[in-house]
Design an enzyme around this catalytic site. Structure first.
Site, short mmCIF file in Angstrom:
data_model
loop_
_atom_site.label_atom_id
_atom_site.label_comp_id
_atom_site.label_asym_id
_atom_site.label_seq_id
_atom_site.Cartn_x
_atom_site.Cartn_y
_atom_site.Cartn_z
N LEU A 16 -2.17 -4.25 -7.86
CA LEU A 16 -2.77 -3.38 -6.86
C LEU A 16 -4.28 -3.26 -7.07
O LEU A 16 -4.72 -2.91 -8.14
CB LEU A 16 -2.13 -2.00 -6.91
CG LEU A 16 -0.61 -1.99 -6.87
CD1 LEU A 16 -0.09 -0.60 -7.12
CD2 LEU A 16 -0.12 -2.51 -5.56
N CYS A 17 -5.06 -3.52 -6.04
CA CYS A 17 -6.52 -3.44 -6.02
C CYS A 17 -7.17 -4.58 -6.81
O CYS A 17 -6.62 -5.09 -7.76
CB CYS A 17 -7.05 -2.11 -6.58
SG CYS A 17 -6.54 -0.68 -5.65
N GLY A 18 -8.34 -4.94 -6.33
CA GLY A 18 -9.10 -5.98 -7.02
C GLY A 18 -10.52 -5.50 -7.25
O GLY A 18 -11.08 -4.77 -6.43
#
Lengths: 313, 229
Positions: A16-18
């Site tokens: 999740l998320c970068g």
């Protein structure tokens, strides 16, 4: 069951998320910094398709002046009225450069009292950042759309951080997007989720830190802001964060001169770093680094848990 | 015959489908994969004795579920390399990110550089040889197989270990719950010697390693606790 659960949990929180960061070591990378950070953040689309944001350090203002990046509710916002009232109140020279629903204001003074003034007079506006070189832009939508909206490809600068968000803890709004300001020329991007953010937020509010959202990452930013107002250096504040913040995180923190990276002691959230003679980069995944010139021959390594890494010009 | 796939001109799904087309056969053809550039799932699910060489760094889950194939990565690998491998060999010439060889049932995973956290988590029969060091929580709940670490190990090595064998040549930051040092007997020297040889390590002697295993206090039923039930 237990073993499957542990393993699946690690996998679930891993994707999740970068986040990405790029620090130029040569004039040629500085000149094309916006294009490189665009390529890097676009590679992180699958990790965070909800919203995106970036901080870029560029065009330092003269000493005694302050640069603010302001977020408005829409692209049709009447910046003229705000500028008129701001000039009248602080009796100073002000320049305003509009980029979509953001404006970069350069104030002819040190900015003292300006946060409170905006909060009281223009509560619909949100100050993304303040300092001498930092500019923070963020919006909802795919990273490539957000990046194109602000024409990031054309920007030059010394270093930049970016974030692509897949919301897990709170709503998808511009204000919930990263980066978050943590003080003058400081910002934070976060990949992870904090489990004790509610109690921390309450405690920080008692210390005068103002929060605009229920986002856990904003609490991490507020925590660092509070510690540095109390006199901690960035490294000291991060050392304390390792004790006080509970949860998963890889943080990248932008400073006036560079950036720092910190992973929590369990280090479920991924991070990779790479360095050449031309640049230093960090990202959630190598594919965001692979788009940089000379990446094939870069020295690559995975940052160790609970260890602060930092670079500065 | 060498088959070459350039991932600049082909996607991973297409590549993997070509490799899967010979699944279940004894096809021993050679494949070269160019420009992986950190892509995920490269060469997963092979079920044939292919020889696959990947030139460059890859992302998540490279060579996952491998069966029979010999896969070499000339570069670094992201999280979960050789996850759930059943047999064959996966050789990484660079370093590996977290949970290398997770839950793998068989085969040999060789990492020339370092492996980060949770290397060999829940391993179920695979042999893993790391020429460098491993990060924290490696061999967590490892059930069977061998983990050989030529360098150092991070915190909580072998936490909640079942019956996997762990050999470490360097320093250990800390042992996990129920993981203890055990004497190296001749049968252990023999299995370690074979693993080093299979991985092409000829300059390190088995006498330089120490062995760690389960104290069997956590997972075994203890008759002294019968009254609890």
């Amino acid at each position: 069951m237990a073993i499957s659960y542990c393993y699946l949990l690690i996998l679930r929180v891993d994707i999740l998320c970068g986040i990405v960061g790029l620090f130029a070591k040569s004039p040629s990378i500085e000149q094309s910094l916006g294009a490189h950070i665009t390529n890097m953040l676009t590679e992180m689309t699958e990790r965070g398709p909800d919203s995106a944001g970036f901080a870029i350090y560029r065009k330092p203002v003269e000493q005694g002046r302050t640069k603010l990046t302001i977020l408005a509710p829409s692209e049709s916002y009447d910046w003229h009225e705000m500028k008129r009232q701001l000039t009248k109140r602080f009796e100073c020279e002000i320049s305003c450069e509009v980029h979509a629903n953001h404006a970069v204001l350069t104030l002819g003074f040190d900015g003292a009292g300006v946060y409170d003034w905006f909060y009281e007079n223009f509560p619909e506006l949100y100050i993304n950042s303040s300092g001498s070189t930092i500019e923070i832009y963020k919006d909802k939508g795919l990273p490539i759309n957000v990046l194109n909206r602000f024409e990031v490809e054309k920007l030059q600068g010394t270093h930049a951080l970016g974030h692509s968000r897949m919301a897990t803890e709170s709503a998808v709004t511009i204000q919930h997007s990263h980066p978050f300001s943590t003080g003058q020329d400081l910002c934070l991007v976060h990949n992870g989720s904090l489990s004790n953010h509610n109690i921390l937020r309450e405690n920080l509010q008692k210390q005068g830190i103002i929060f605009r959202t229920d986002n856990d990452s904003e609490v991490a930013a507020g925590y660092l802001m509070h510690r540095m107002r109390e006199g901690d250096s960035l490294d000291e504040a991060l050392e304390r964060a390792l004790v006080e913040l509970d949860g998963f995180y890889t943080f990248a923190i932008g400073t006036r001169d560079g950036f720092a990276v910190l992973r929590d002691p369990v280090a479920c959230k991924p991070a990779i770093m790479a360095e050449t003679d031309e640049w230093v980069a960090m990202a959630s995944e190598y594919r965001a680094i692979a788009v940089l010139p000379g990446a094939d021959n870069a020295e690559c390594w995975e940052p160790e848990p609970a260890k602060i890494y930092s670079w500065s010009h | 015959m060498m088959n070459t796939i350039d991932l600049e001109n082909s996607d991973v799904t297409e590549l993997n489908q070509k490799l899967h087309d010979v699944n279940g056969t004894k096809d021993k053809s050679e494949w070269q994969i160019l420009n992986p550039k950190g892509r995920h799932n490269v060469a997963v699910g092979i079920d044939a004795p292919l020889k696959v060489k990947i030139d460059g760094h890859v992302g998540y889950y490279c060579a996952g579920m491998n069966k029979h194939a010999n896969v070499t990565v000339k570069g670094n690998v992201g999280p979960g390399v050789a996850e759930n491998m059943m047999s064959g060999i996966v050789h990484v010439t660079g370093s590996a990110s977290q949970y290398a060889g997770a839950t793998a049932h068989g085969g040999l995973l060789i990492i020339d550089g370092d492996a980060s956290s949770r290397c060999g988590i829940s391993m179920k029969g695979v042999d893993i040889l790391v020429k460098g060091s491993v990060g924290h929580m490696s061999a967590f709940m490892a059930q069977s197989g061998r983990l050989v670490i030529c360098g150092d190990a991070g915190d909580a090595l072998g936490d909640s270990l079942y019956e996997a064998h762990i050999y470490v040549r360097g320093k250990i930051a800390s042992l996990g719950a129920d993981c203890i040092e055990k004497p190296i007997k001749s049968k252990h020297q023999k299995e370690l010697g074979k693993l080093l040889k299979d991985a092409g390590v000829n300059d390190i002697d088995v006498s330089e390693f120490r062995r760690y295993g389960s104290a069997r206090k956590l997972y075994n039923f203890d008759v002294d606790n019968v009254d609890v039930y």
